[in-house]
Design an enzyme around this catalytic site. Structure first.
Site, short mmCIF file in Angstrom:
data_model
loop_
_atom_site.label_atom_id
_atom_site.label_comp_id
_atom_site.label_asym_id
_atom_site.label_seq_id
_atom_site.Cartn_x
_atom_site.Cartn_y
_atom_site.Cartn_z
N CYS A 42 7.79 -0.70 8.19
CA CYS A 42 7.04 -0.92 6.96
C CYS A 42 8.00 -1.21 5.83
O CYS A 42 8.88 -0.41 5.52
CB CYS A 42 6.18 0.28 6.59
SG CYS A 42 5.28 -0.04 5.06
N ILE A 68 0.85 -1.19 0.00
CA ILE A 68 0.00 0.00 0.00
C ILE A 68 0.89 1.25 0.00
O ILE A 68 0.58 2.24 -0.67
CB ILE A 68 -0.92 0.03 1.25
CG1 ILE A 68 -1.69 -1.28 1.42
CG2 ILE A 68 -1.87 1.23 1.22
CD1 ILE A 68 -2.71 -1.61 0.38
N ASN A 84 5.42 -7.05 11.94
CA ASN A 84 4.97 -6.42 10.71
C ASN A 84 5.12 -7.47 9.60
O ASN A 84 5.49 -8.61 9.86
CB ASN A 84 5.78 -5.15 10.43
CG ASN A 84 4.97 -4.13 9.62
OD1 ASN A 84 4.26 -4.50 8.68
ND2 ASN A 84 5.06 -2.87 9.98
N THR A 85 4.85 -7.09 8.38
CA THR A 85 4.85 -8.08 7.29
C THR A 85 6.26 -8.52 6.91
O THR A 85 7.24 -7.82 7.15
CB THR A 85 4.15 -7.50 6.06
OG1 THR A 85 4.76 -6.25 5.75
CG2 THR A 85 2.67 -7.29 6.31
N THR A 145 -5.09 -9.43 8.50
CA THR A 145 -5.54 -9.92 7.20
C THR A 145 -6.85 -10.73 7.29
O THR A 145 -7.65 -10.69 6.36
CB THR A 145 -4.41 -10.77 6.59
OG1 THR A 145 -3.26 -9.92 6.46
CG2 THR A 145 -4.76 -11.33 5.24
C1 LIG Z 1 -3.17 -4.10 3.68
C2 LIG Z 1 -2.27 -3.96 4.87
C3 LIG Z 1 -1.91 -2.69 5.33
C4 LIG Z 1 -1.07 -2.54 6.43
N1 LIG Z 1 -0.76 -1.29 6.86
C5 LIG Z 1 0.01 -1.14 7.97
C6 LIG Z 1 0.28 0.16 8.51
O1 LIG Z 1 -0.21 1.18 8.02
N2 LIG Z 1 1.08 0.25 9.60
C7 LIG Z 1 1.61 -0.86 10.21
O2 LIG Z 1 2.31 -0.72 11.21
N3 LIG Z 1 1.36 -2.10 9.73
C8 LIG Z 1 0.57 -2.27 8.64
N4 LIG Z 1 0.30 -3.54 8.17
C9 LIG Z 1 0.84 -4.72 8.89
C10 LIG Z 1 -0.20 -5.32 9.85
O3 LIG Z 1 -0.56 -4.38 10.85
C11 LIG Z 1 0.34 -6.59 10.54
O4 LIG Z 1 1.51 -6.28 11.23
C12 LIG Z 1 0.64 -7.70 9.55
O5 LIG Z 1 -0.25 -7.69 8.48
C13 LIG Z 1 0.64 -9.09 10.19
O6 LIG Z 1 -0.64 -9.42 10.71
P1 LIG Z 1 -1.76 -10.26 9.90
O7 LIG Z 1 -1.09 -11.47 9.33
O8 LIG Z 1 -2.80 -10.60 10.93
O9 LIG Z 1 -2.30 -9.37 8.87
C14 LIG Z 1 -0.56 -3.70 7.08
C15 LIG Z 1 -0.92 -4.98 6.61
C16 LIG Z 1 -1.77 -5.13 5.54
C17 LIG Z 1 -2.15 -6.51 5.08
#
Ligand SMILES: Cc1cc2nc3c(=O)[nH]c(=O)nc-3n(C[C@H](O)[C@H](O)[C@H](O)COP(=O)(O)O)c2cc1C
Ligand SMILES: Cc1cc2nc3c(=O)[nH]c(=O)nc-3n(C[C@H](O)[C@H](O)[C@H](O)COP(=O)(O)OP(=O)(O)OC[C@H]3O[C@@H](n4cnc5c(N)ncnc54)[C@H](O)[C@@H]3O)c2cc1C
Ligand code: FES
Lengths: 305, 261
Positions: free
Chosen positions: A133, A71, A195-196, A269
């Protein structure tokens, strides 16, 4: 009835479940489905000191085990966030965790200072600082990958913040415990992870990248075991509390995170394929505690050593 | 803003219209809230495919609580291929109706051209039907394997066909079709591949017609929260505060002048 209350860095939450930043907006869209009053907190999309346009599209791609996103932290800036999103969240009986992003130390500090002002400071319960990020070139992850930098930015933010500060950590490092220790040394009140994980998907017919950004952050069920391992390691390395996240889609996944050492758990997610995921996790957690005759959710935090 | 549901819908009927093109009828509460031009997110059962498949609403039957969707199977092993195997009674998770729809009321009594290209044709049947056939429908196919043509005639629309290879109707695209028939109207409603929409936008401007187009983008949440599906807007958007609009929430239908294609 088991108690679901947790205390995180001095703040009381009615339960340990929150939303993962960026997957839930500021709660407005999901409030058509989810009763926000049932959540421990809403964690909002990363906000910067001015509007960010984010990356070109395609920004999301499906992969086995979850998805990739790039994003690029599109956000409307702190002024709009304060005018529109914070007042909306005040209508609910839930806590607010504001996720903060920036390209430079100054940009992070501008947001933190703004949220320290009298008109808004009580509307925000925790700050989550995104130094991890993978999708923006400057700022973001470049702050989060070396311990020295993490300690410094944590210190600088702690100096200005009136709310407790949670540093959000990247899994894209050799040793996440080193980074967590650096955040703790800088005075962080907590850490959140993960984070991812940086990934890539290639379209074999077009022989090109699926995402315009080439790489994207992987999230979803496929990252969950990695996240559990990292939460466990960090829990053993620092004494500040942890918000655990990464692939949590059910109460079982959240319980694993807590047993590994997380005080709170974010659902990310999973919201995309089940808008009710957050509240189902809350209900399932309560059912688990009752079934196990555990009267306080705090008893499972870090219970597996 | 219309109400949305996340529920398990059931397949009422499914039929193959042409090789790879399927006509699916679902029993779903979403029918009660749907307007033409909106879409549904469909979720495959295959757990390696967790993101939604957005599919436009082609027909709305409120009385029977049914929605009609016409879609193309994109490839072997895809989510759409999974859907195409569903028999009546099969359950399928859906979210919707999503998005805004075409501004039909605004153009009540005006002259309307609806244009559809390829898999952009099905939603335009919904529009023609809502207009009770009071429109010219220009539908562009690749070749003679046309679909839904009888449906357009049934709702009473004046139908003009085009095909890339000239095997049916006017040879060329929908703009060639409109030019050949010297069509004039107050507004064009269109859906199809981006190059076609770009052409239609230019054409509408030259001919002094208003123009609304339905866009596609990859989605995750489908409800405006994740910012995965944005398109470029000409002006700073009031929600995003940048030159981005969300296809799933602010669209999929946009005033052509509003967006950069
Ligand atoms: C579409 C999307 C947008 C995200 N935007 C942010 C963000 O703005 N700031 C942040 O710290 N993490 C962001 N993340 C990371 C998530 O907060 C989280 O750390 C990561 O997706 C792992 O968790 P999950 O597997 O449950 O999604 C984003 C993840 C996704 C999928
Ligand atoms: C608002 C909207 C309305 C649509 N209406 C229709 C319709 O009525 N009929 C129809 O046949 N198709 C329609 N599409 C396109 C349809 O969504 C894709 O063809 C479908 O998602 C492909 O899924 P798959 O499982 O076959 O492919 P896969 O390759 O397995 O899909 C992988 C991922 O990419 C996404 N994806 C792939 N192609 C597209 C695309 N073109 N647009 C958006 N996401 C895509 C999928 O949703 C999925 O998340 C529409 C798209 C949008 C955005
Ligand atoms: S798909 Fe999430 S904002 Fe459109």
């Amino acid at each position: 009835m088991a108690s679901l209350k947790v205390n995180f860095a001095g703040v009381e939450f009615q339960n340990p479940i929150t939303t993962a930043s960026g997957t839930f907006g500021s709660g407005m869209e999901y409030s058509e489905f989810v009763d926000l009053n049932k959540l421990g907190a809403v964690t909002t999309k990363g906000v910067a000191d001015h509007p960010w346009p984010g990356n070109p599209t395609p920004r999301v791609a499906e992969v086995k085990g979850g998805m990739l996103n790039a994003i690029g932290l599109q956000n409307p800036g702190i002024d709009t966030f304060i005018e529109r999103d914070l007042p909306f969240l005040q209508k609910f009986d839930t806590k607010v965790i504001v996720n903060v992003c920036g390209h430079s130390e100054d940009e992070y500090l501008n947001v933190v200072r703004r949220l320290a002002k009298d008109d808004v400071k009580d509307m925000v319960n925790l700050l989550e600082i995104n130094i991890s990020c993978p999708n923006v070139k400057e700022g973001g992850i470049s702050f989060g990958t070396n311990p020295k930098g993490v300690e410094e930015i944590t210190k600088a933010i702690k100096k200005e913040a009136v709310q407790p500060v949670v540093m959000k950590l990247s899994p894209n490092v050799t040793s996440i415990t080193e980074i967590a220790k650096a955040a703790e040394a800088g005075g962080a009140d907590g850490v959140s992870l993960i984070n991812t994980i940086t990934g890539m998907k290639i379209d074999i017919e077009r022989q090109s990248f699926v995402l315009a950004n080439k790489t994207g952050g992987m999230s979803g069920p496929g990252v969950h075991p990695v996240a559990v391992r990292m939460v466990y390691e960090v829990a053993n390395a620092v004494s500040i509390p942890i918000i655990g996240m990464g692939g949590v889609e059910t109460a079982e996944d959240a319980i694993e995170m807590m047993l590994a050492g997380a005080t709170m758990v974010s659902v990310g997610t999973a919201n995309f394929y089940n808008p009710y995921a957050t509240t189902e996790v809350v209900d399932g957690l309560e059912a688990y505690l009752n079934r196990k005759n555990i009267n306080d959710v705090k008893n499972i935090i870090g219970a597996v050593r | 803003m219309s109400k949305k549901v996340f529920e398990v819908a059931s397949v009422v009927a499914q039929e193959q219209l042409q090789p790879g093109i399927f006509d699916l009828r679902l029993k779903t509460e979403a029918a009660q809230y749907a307007v033409p031009g909106q879409f549904l997110n469909l979720y495959p059962k295959n757990e390696t495919k967790r993101l939604p498949r957005p599919i436009s609403i082609c027909g709305i039957d409120k009385e029977n609580n049914e929605l009609r969707l016409v879609y193309r199977v994109t490839k072997e092993g895809s989510g759409t291929q999974e859907f195409s195997s569903y028999q009546p009674g099969e359950e399928i998770k859906i979210l919707g109706p999503l998005g805004n729809g075409f501004p039909l009321d605004e153009f009540a009594g005006k002259k309307v051209i609806v244009m559809g290209g390829g898999i952009g044709i099905p939603p335009m049947l919904g529009i023609a039907s809502a207009l009770k056939g009071n429109c010219v429908a220009v539908m562009g196919y690749r070749d003679k394997n046309a679909f839904l043509t009888e449906d357009f005639q049934q709702v009473g629309a004046q139908l003009i066909l085009t095909s890339d290879d000239g095997s049916i109707g006017v040879r060329g695209n929908v703009i060639d079709g409109a030019k050949e028939h010297q069509l004039k109207a107050d507004v064009i409603f269109a859906c199809g591949p981006t190059p076609m929409l770009r052409g239609i936008k230019t054409y509408a401007k030259e001919e002094n017609m208003e123009c609304y187009i339905s866009l596609e983008e990859r989605m995750a949440c489908g409800i405006g929260a994740c910012l995965g599906c944005v398109c470029q807007s000409k002006d700073v958007d009031n929600h995003s505060k940048v030159h981005n609009k969300r296809v799933c929430k602010d669209g999929p239908v946009f005033l052509a002048e509003e967006v950069d294609l």
